[in-house]
Design a protein around this motif. Structure first.
Motif, PDB file in Angstrom:
ATOM      1  N   ARG A  58       0.847  -1.204   0.000  1.00 30.19           N
ATOM      2  CA  ARG A  58       0.000   0.000   0.000  1.00 30.19           C
ATOM      3  C   ARG A  58       0.872   1.239   0.000  1.00 30.19           C
ATOM      4  O   ARG A  58       1.874   1.304   0.709  1.00 30.19           O
ATOM      5  N   ARG A  59       0.511   2.234  -0.813  1.00 29.88           N
ATOM      6  CA  ARG A  59       1.303   3.462  -0.885  1.00 29.88           C
ATOM      7  C   ARG A  59       1.442   4.081   0.493  1.00 29.88           C
ATOM      8  O   ARG A  59       0.495   4.127   1.270  1.00 29.88           O
ATOM      9  N   ILE A  60       2.647   4.571   0.785  1.00 27.62           N
ATOM     10  CA  ILE A  60       2.915   5.085   2.117  1.00 27.62           C
ATOM     11  C   ILE A  60       2.005   6.259   2.457  1.00 27.62           C
ATOM     12  O   ILE A  60       1.613   6.448   3.615  1.00 27.62           O
ATOM     13  N   GLU A  61       1.610   7.032   1.441  1.00 25.43           N
ATOM     14  CA  GLU A  61       0.722   8.187   1.680  1.00 25.43           C
ATOM     15  C   GLU A  61      -0.680   7.755   2.097  1.00 25.43           C
ATOM     16  O   GLU A  61      -1.442   8.556   2.646  1.00 25.43           O
ATOM     17  N   ASP A  62      -1.035   6.506   1.814  1.00 33.83           N
ATOM     18  CA  ASP A  62      -2.387   6.030   2.116  1.00 33.83           C
ATOM     19  C   ASP A  62      -2.532   5.452   3.522  1.00 33.83           C
ATOM     20  O   ASP A  62      -3.636   5.104   3.933  1.00 33.83           O
ATOM     21  N   TRP A  63      -1.406   5.340   4.243  1.00 30.09           N
ATOM     22  CA  TRP A  63      -1.465   4.880   5.619  1.00 30.09           C
ATOM     23  C   TRP A  63      -1.654   6.073   6.558  1.00 30.09           C
ATOM     24  O   TRP A  63      -1.032   7.103   6.376  1.00 30.09           O
ATOM     25  N   ARG A  64      -2.463   5.921   7.553  1.00 33.98           N
ATOM     26  CA  ARG A  64      -2.480   6.891   8.641  1.00 33.98           C
ATOM     27  C   ARG A  64      -1.236   6.668   9.489  1.00 33.98           C
ATOM     28  O   ARG A  64      -0.695   5.564   9.527  1.00 33.98           O
ATOM     29  N   ARG A  94       3.329  -0.841  11.666  1.00 33.59           N
ATOM     30  CA  ARG A  94       3.902  -1.694  10.628  1.00 33.59           C
ATOM     31  C   ARG A  94       5.399  -1.528  10.451  1.00 33.59           C
ATOM     32  O   ARG A  94       6.059  -2.437   9.977  1.00 33.59           O
ATOM     33  N   ARG A  95       5.925  -0.368  10.819  1.00 26.37           N
ATOM     34  CA  ARG A  95       7.364  -0.185  10.672  1.00 26.37           C
ATOM     35  C   ARG A  95       7.909   0.647  11.813  1.00 26.37           C
ATOM     36  O   ARG A  95       7.284   1.595  12.281  1.00 26.37           O
ATOM     37  N   ALA A  96       9.098   0.248  12.294  1.00 25.64           N
ATOM     38  CA  ALA A  96       9.796   0.976  13.351  1.00 25.64           C
ATOM     39  C   ALA A  96      11.037   1.609  12.747  1.00 25.64           C
ATOM     40  O   ALA A  96      11.723   0.994  11.932  1.00 25.64           O
ATOM     41  N   VAL A  97      11.340   2.839  13.164  1.00 24.39           N
ATOM     42  CA  VAL A  97      12.411   3.616  12.546  1.00 24.39           C
ATOM     43  C   VAL A  97      13.426   4.038  13.602  1.00 24.39           C
ATOM     44  O   VAL A  97      13.072   4.626  14.624  1.00 24.39           O
ATOM     45  N   LEU A  98      14.688   3.733  13.352  1.00 26.78           N
ATOM     46  CA  LEU A  98      15.781   4.213  14.188  1.00 26.78           C
ATOM     47  C   LEU A  98      16.580   5.214  13.369  1.00 26.78           C
ATOM     48  O   LEU A  98      17.241   4.847  12.390  1.00 26.78           O
ATOM     49  N   LEU A  99      16.525   6.471  13.766  1.00 28.35           N
ATOM     50  CA  LEU A  99      17.216   7.521  13.040  1.00 28.35           C
ATOM     51  C   LEU A  99      18.688   7.579  13.431  1.00 28.35           C
ATOM     52  O   LEU A  99      19.084   7.123  14.507  1.00 28.35           O
ATOM     53  N   GLN A 100      19.479   8.146  12.541  1.00 26.66           N
ATOM     54  CA  GLN A 100      20.901   8.322  12.829  1.00 26.66           C
ATOM     55  C   GLN A 100      21.097   9.260  14.003  1.00 26.66           C
ATOM     56  O   GLN A 100      21.939   9.025  14.871  1.00 26.66           O
ATOM     57  N   ASP A 101      20.322  10.321  14.053  1.00 31.68           N
ATOM     58  CA  ASP A 101      20.373  11.272  15.163  1.00 31.68           C
ATOM     59  C   ASP A 101      19.200  10.962  16.079  1.00 31.68           C
ATOM     60  O   ASP A 101      18.074  11.383  15.835  1.00 31.68           O
ATOM     61  N   ASN A 102      19.452  10.192  17.144  1.00 27.31           N
ATOM     62  CA  ASN A 102      18.358   9.756  18.020  1.00 27.31           C
ATOM     63  C   ASN A 102      18.562  10.248  19.444  1.00 27.31           C
ATOM     64  O   ASN A 102      18.197   9.561  20.397  1.00 27.31           O
ATOM     65  N   GLY A 103      19.155  11.419  19.585  1.00 23.51           N
ATOM     66  CA  GLY A 103      19.425  11.954  20.908  1.00 23.51           C
ATOM     67  C   GLY A 103      18.164  12.241  21.706  1.00 23.51           C
ATOM     68  O   GLY A 103      17.144  12.640  21.162  1.00 23.51           O
ATOM     69  N   VAL A 104      18.234  11.999  23.000  1.00 20.10           N
ATOM     70  CA  VAL A 104      17.139  12.314  23.923  1.00 20.10           C
ATOM     71  C   VAL A 104      17.664  13.359  24.896  1.00 20.10           C
ATOM     72  O   VAL A 104      18.602  13.101  25.640  1.00 20.10           O
TER      73      VAL A 104
END
Length: 292
Positions: free
Chosen positions: A85-91, A98-108
């Protein structure tokens, strides 16, 4: 249709991925930022049950491609599909399930404890039957990333590697079928680099799809099913590690001569830079002399 649990509505859960079926399809992805072409017609696909590594020199477009796949980076061309499904069609909430993202800059920068940061990974499952897994998922993620003893520490007080492992634990606790990881090993020591890639490999073995940006070619060779090599904003090679990681191609893309060797015991592919320092030359000559 939503079911009723404990007197309140619970949201419908996503269908699990089917092993071997495309989890991510990115087609002809182009990105232009401030008038500069960063990425041109990049296409990749990732199936459930496999690890895809994105490699290439600094500035090649690896993180940009990953950000376009996550939906965080606007595209000037191309299409991204998650689970067909197109990514724009997901809320956004559905996408987070459905997907988990770990960014390069993940500072807290706020004084959250490690445990609180990991618990944030469970947010997409609020008001679903899977919120009943929260305690188990958090405990498992803390254990897998070797940060149980830090659970009550404030994140800003941790070392860079400990913070990176806390962020990775949050992604694991999210328990989605797709993991998108941008340089997850950058701040880690040798042991924990291996731990992160082993965990990614385990998740793929369990049926998840993993895309990981890596600088270490040996880690990519050891843990990826397939590799996409980027150079100057384009994918120049895409295939199995043995197909992509040739001395000629790496030398041309990285402008660094390498030797490709096979470990005599494990059979693992090893990529070794050719060094011209006089000390290395003398050592090599001595070793050759001892053999002869």
């Amino acid at each position: 249709m939503s079911a009723i649990f404990g007197g309140r509505p619970r949201a419908q859960l996503p269908e699990p991925l089917t092993e071997g079926v495309a989890a991510i399809e990115a087609t002809n992805i182009s990105v232009r930022i401030d008038g500069k072409q960063i990425l041109t017609d990049a296409s990749i696909g990732v199936s459930a049950g496999e690890v895809l590594a994105l490699i290439g020199p600094n500035g090649a477009g690896k993180s940009t491609l990953l950000s376009a796949i996550t939906g965080d980076q606007a595209r000037s061309g191309g299409e991204v599909r998650i689970a067909g499904r197109r990514i724009e069609d997901w809320r956004l909430r559905e996408l987070s399930q459905r997907r988990a993202v770990l960014l390069q800059d993940n500072g807290v920068f706020f004084p959250f404890t490690v445990e609180q940061v990991v618990e944030m990974g469970r947010a997409p499952w609020q008001r679903t039957v899977r919120e009943d897994e929260d305690d188990e998922a958090v405990a498992e993620a803390l254990a897998l990333t070797d940060i149980e003893r830090f659970r009550q520490r404030r994140v800003p007080s941790l070392s860079g590697g400990e913070r990176a492992r806390s962020s990775f634990a949050r992604i694991l606790a999210q328990r989605t079928g797709v993991l998108l990881l941008d340089e997850p090993t950058a701040a880690l020591d040798l042991r924990h680099q291996e731990d992160v890639l082993r965990l990614a490999r385990d998740r793929a073995r369990a049926g998840d799809a993993v895309v990981v940006v890596l600088h270490d070619l040996n880690l990519a060779a050891a843990y990826a099913d397939r590799i996409a090599l980027l150079s100057r904003g384009a994918i120049v090679a895409h295939g199995t590690p043995s197909e992509v990681l040739t001395a000629e191609r790496i030398g041309a893309v990285y402008e660094q001569a390498v030797e490709i060797m096979t470990h005599p015991v494990s059979g693992a592919t090893l990529i070794i830079p050719v060094r011209h320092d006089a000390r290395f030359a003398a050592g090599a000559a001595a070793r050759k002399e001892s053999v002869l």
